[in-house]
Enzyme design. Structure first.
Site, short mmCIF file in Angstrom:
data_model
loop_
_atom_site.label_atom_id
_atom_site.label_comp_id
_atom_site.label_asym_id
_atom_site.label_seq_id
_atom_site.Cartn_x
_atom_site.Cartn_y
_atom_site.Cartn_z
N ASN A 13 0.86 -1.18 0.00
CA ASN A 13 0.00 0.00 0.00
C ASN A 13 0.90 1.24 0.00
OD1 ASN A 13 -1.94 1.95 0.33
ND2 ASN A 13 -2.48 1.38 2.42
N LYS A 15 0.03 4.24 -0.31
CA LYS A 15 -0.66 5.40 0.29
C LYS A 15 -0.44 6.63 -0.61
CE LYS A 15 -0.40 3.20 4.77
NZ LYS A 15 -0.33 3.37 6.24
N HIS A 106 -9.68 0.71 5.01
CA HIS A 106 -8.41 0.98 5.70
C HIS A 106 -8.67 1.96 6.84
CE1 HIS A 106 -4.29 2.29 6.46
NE2 HIS A 106 -3.90 1.21 5.84
N GLU A 108 -7.17 4.45 7.89
CA GLU A 108 -7.02 5.87 7.54
C GLU A 108 -8.27 6.40 6.87
OE1 GLU A 108 -2.26 5.11 7.13
OE2 GLU A 108 -3.43 5.46 5.31
N GLU A 178 -5.22 -5.18 10.37
CA GLU A 178 -4.19 -4.21 10.70
C GLU A 178 -4.53 -3.56 12.04
OE1 GLU A 178 -2.02 -2.30 7.05
OE2 GLU A 178 -4.05 -1.56 7.13
N GLY A 184 2.36 2.25 10.83
CA GLY A 184 3.28 3.38 10.72
C GLY A 184 3.96 3.77 12.01
N SER A 222 3.35 -2.25 10.21
CA SER A 222 4.81 -2.25 10.36
C SER A 222 5.43 -3.60 10.00
CB SER A 222 5.21 -1.83 11.77
OG SER A 222 4.76 -0.52 12.05
N GLY A 244 5.02 1.23 4.68
CA GLY A 244 6.28 1.90 4.38
C GLY A 244 7.31 1.02 3.71
#
Length: 263
Positions: A13, A15, A106, A108, A178, A184, A222, A244
């Site tokens: 992802n 993002k 998600h 977010e 998640e 993150g 992570s 990330g």
């Protein structure tokens, strides 16, 4: 009985990253890694989720990769079809562009953009009816975990969409767990905690659908090469939704390789 016979998925992802030049370099580096040592789709399926304006370019760039790399949309409109809905991209338009997978739910999107259970139901229904595969994201906050509510919250998030999923459409759903507190932050659920939650999710899915045993359940939060092997060894963890680390070709490749090599 575990879900260990499920073919894993590793999805990056991206993002709201990266700029075009960096994306092109990332794709090229990842393709070179696959060229040197390809990962068969029977061992692990790979996907990347770029920003919407890059979907077609990324899809085209991966078409000649040594192993298939699927292009995944990060979101989909709650509105179906076409029409006067400025800024929206519908499931039908994604399908028309040969985008086959989409992330929905998600954290977010839930937290920053107020995607409520009702909105998520509309998105899931539209995506499934258009023939897309939905990567449905679930997870609890640190406060919910500390209050002993983690399983209850996560299973409720699955039950939220059950009314709009037809019996055969469960085959079009991948679940991504998640824990919000691990996204993150550098924190990761221990393999034992992650497996325990995935096993609970598996049991919950089996209560809803005969396909529950065969559904892929990915872990996110992570994920990096340093913990991928341990996570991949867990019987009910069938891949990863990578944040990330997916922006580094070498790291993303090692994560996919970890799941591909798990017996």
């Amino acid at each position: 009985m575990s879900g260990s016979t499920v073919t894993p998925w590793v999805i990056g992802n991206w993002k709201m990253n990266p700029v075009q030049a960096d994306a092109q370099q990332l794709i090229q580096e990842f393709k070179e890694l696959l060229q040197n040592n390809d990962i068969s789709e029977q061992a692990c399926r790979i996907g990347v989720a770029p920003v919407s304006i890059a979907l077609m370019n990324v899809k085209a760039a991966f078409e000649n990769a040594a192993s298939p790399v699927h292009t995944v949309a990060q979101d989909v409109s709650r509105i179906a079809g076409t029409g006067a809905y400025t800024g929206e991209v519908s499931a039908e338009l994604l399908k028309d562009s040969q985008i086959q997978l989409v992330l929905v739910g998600h954290s977010e999107r839930r937290e920053i953009f107020a995607d409520s259970p009702q909105i998520l139901c509309e998105k899931v229904k539209n995506a499934l009816n258009a023939g897309l595969t939905v990567v449905y994201c679930i997870g609890e906050s640190l406060e919910q975990r500390d209050a002993g509510q983690a399983e209850q919250v996560v299973l409720q998030q699955i039950c939220d969409i059950a009314p709009v999923v037809e019996a055969e459409q469960w085959k079009q759903i991948i679940v991504a767990y998640e824990p919000i507190w691990a996204i993150g932050t550098g924190k990761t659920a221990s393999p034992e905690d992650a497996q325990s939650m995935h096993a609970a999710i598996r049991e919950g899915l089996k209560q809803l659908t005969p396909y529950g045993q065969q559904m892929a359940i990915l872990y996110g939060g992570s994920v990096k090469p340093e913990n991928a092997v341990e996570l991949a060894a867990c019987p009910d963890i069938n891949g990863a939704l990578v944040g990330g680390a997916s922006l580094n070709a070498g790291s993303f490749y090692k994560i996919a390789q970890a799941f591909a090599e798990t017996e």
